[in-house]
Design a protein around this motif. Sequence first.
Motif, short mmCIF file in Angstrom:
data_model
loop_
_atom_site.label_atom_id
_atom_site.label_comp_id
_atom_site.label_asym_id
_atom_site.label_seq_id
_atom_site.Cartn_x
_atom_site.Cartn_y
_atom_site.Cartn_z
N GLY A 176 49.86 -2.05 17.32
CA GLY A 176 50.13 -3.47 17.15
C GLY A 176 49.73 -3.95 15.77
N HIS A 177 49.60 -5.27 15.61
CA HIS A 177 49.20 -5.88 14.35
C HIS A 177 48.16 -6.96 14.61
CE1 HIS A 177 52.96 -3.97 13.18
NE2 HIS A 177 52.66 -4.21 11.92
N ARG A 178 47.48 -7.37 13.56
CA ARG A 178 46.51 -8.45 13.64
C ARG A 178 46.36 -9.07 12.26
NH1 ARG A 178 42.64 -6.72 10.56
NH2 ARG A 178 41.93 -4.56 10.58
N GLY A 179 45.72 -10.22 12.25
CA GLY A 179 45.45 -10.88 10.99
C GLY A 179 44.21 -10.33 10.31
N GLN A 180 44.17 -10.49 9.01
CA GLN A 180 43.00 -10.12 8.22
C GLN A 180 42.77 -11.21 7.18
OE1 GLN A 180 42.30 -5.94 7.03
NE2 GLN A 180 42.38 -6.68 4.92
N MET A 181 41.53 -11.65 7.06
CA MET A 181 41.20 -12.73 6.13
C MET A 181 40.21 -12.25 5.09
SD MET A 181 39.60 -16.52 6.86
CE MET A 181 38.02 -15.91 7.45
N ALA A 182 40.51 -12.54 3.84
CA ALA A 182 39.59 -12.26 2.74
C ALA A 182 39.25 -13.57 2.05
CB ALA A 182 40.20 -11.29 1.75
N ARG A 222 35.34 -13.01 -7.26
CA ARG A 222 34.57 -12.01 -6.51
C ARG A 222 34.98 -12.06 -5.05
NH1 ARG A 222 28.03 -12.19 -5.23
NH2 ARG A 222 28.11 -10.70 -3.50
N LEU A 223 35.15 -10.89 -4.46
CA LEU A 223 35.45 -10.79 -3.03
C LEU A 223 34.14 -10.94 -2.26
CD1 LEU A 223 37.44 -10.13 -0.72
CD2 LEU A 223 36.95 -7.70 -1.13
N TYR A 224 34.05 -12.00 -1.45
CA TYR A 224 32.81 -12.26 -0.70
C TYR A 224 32.86 -11.74 0.73
CZ TYR A 224 30.10 -15.04 -4.00
OH TYR A 224 29.32 -15.44 -5.06
N ASP A 225 34.00 -11.85 1.39
CA ASP A 225 34.07 -11.45 2.80
C ASP A 225 35.46 -10.93 3.12
OD1 ASP A 225 31.47 -12.32 3.98
OD2 ASP A 225 32.14 -14.29 3.31
N VAL A 226 35.51 -9.99 4.07
CA VAL A 226 36.77 -9.54 4.66
C VAL A 226 36.55 -9.49 6.17
CG1 VAL A 226 38.60 -7.81 4.68
CG2 VAL A 226 37.18 -8.09 2.63
N TRP A 227 37.45 -10.11 6.92
CA TRP A 227 37.29 -10.20 8.37
C TRP A 227 38.57 -9.76 9.08
CZ3 TRP A 227 32.74 -11.75 10.73
CH2 TRP A 227 31.77 -12.28 9.89
N MET A 277 41.48 -18.37 -0.02
CA MET A 277 41.57 -17.78 1.31
C MET A 277 42.86 -16.95 1.34
SD MET A 277 41.91 -19.63 5.06
CE MET A 277 43.31 -20.62 4.50
N HIS A 278 42.69 -15.67 1.59
CA HIS A 278 43.83 -14.75 1.61
C HIS A 278 44.02 -14.24 3.03
CE1 HIS A 278 45.88 -10.80 1.15
NE2 HIS A 278 46.56 -11.46 0.24
N LEU A 279 45.16 -14.54 3.63
CA LEU A 279 45.48 -14.03 4.96
C LEU A 279 46.56 -12.97 4.85
CD1 LEU A 279 45.61 -17.17 7.29
CD2 LEU A 279 43.69 -15.67 6.80
N ALA A 280 46.42 -11.93 5.66
CA ALA A 280 47.39 -10.85 5.66
C ALA A 280 47.65 -10.40 7.09
CB ALA A 280 46.88 -9.68 4.82
N TRP A 281 48.73 -9.68 7.28
CA TRP A 281 49.12 -9.18 8.59
C TRP A 281 49.19 -7.66 8.49
CZ3 TRP A 281 48.57 -11.52 12.87
CH2 TRP A 281 49.28 -11.17 14.02
#
Length: 201
Positions: A145-151, A23-28, A134-138
């Motif tokens: 620009g770009h930034r990180g995203q964490m799920a 289950r996906l709990y959070d996306v930041w 923990m899933h990190l993406a760019w």
Amino acid sequence: MRLPDTAHTSRPWRIHEITPDFRLYDVWALPTPGGPGDFARLVQNTAEGDTMNNPSRLARALFALRWKLGALLRWDQSDTGVGTRVPTLRERLPEDLRSLPPGPEFDRLPFNSVYLLEHEWAAEMANRTVQAVMHLAWVPDGHGGHRGQMAVLVKPNGLIGKAYMAAIGPLRHLIVYPPLMRGIEESWRRSTPPPLQGPKT
């Protein structure tokens, strides 16, 4: 900043292929502004991180309490983790991902890398209560620009896992994540970009 689930689910990340039962709990959205080649810097900072570096005293106290409670209730014993209570998610990887190096080792956090690509990284952990990813993406930030995203994806372990996740929900959002974001921002400002690693997607 917390994001809607679609910020994660609408993108063609490879993680979707191996976590259909999570289950996906959070996306930041992470406070890590950069260029298209800065993802390796985020990966390195995360692998070197430590919960006890959280800038909030209250958050650090909660982490310390969690580790003590886990020791008391035997939540974090070696027979409750990845490779013992649950198999590693690397066993679910398609051949093209399984043939690649999984990614960096963590210095202090209880995670193991699953796979690393140019703009995507997944790491896993497990204990008696949950198995988590923990899933990190760019991603592009919408302003050139770009930034990180964490799920954060979680598979609770029965009733104890569901009760645990329900109990810590308010603490995660009100106490843990806000100072965690500040700590990530401070670490980002202090760090220097390393050479980019990982194959292109």
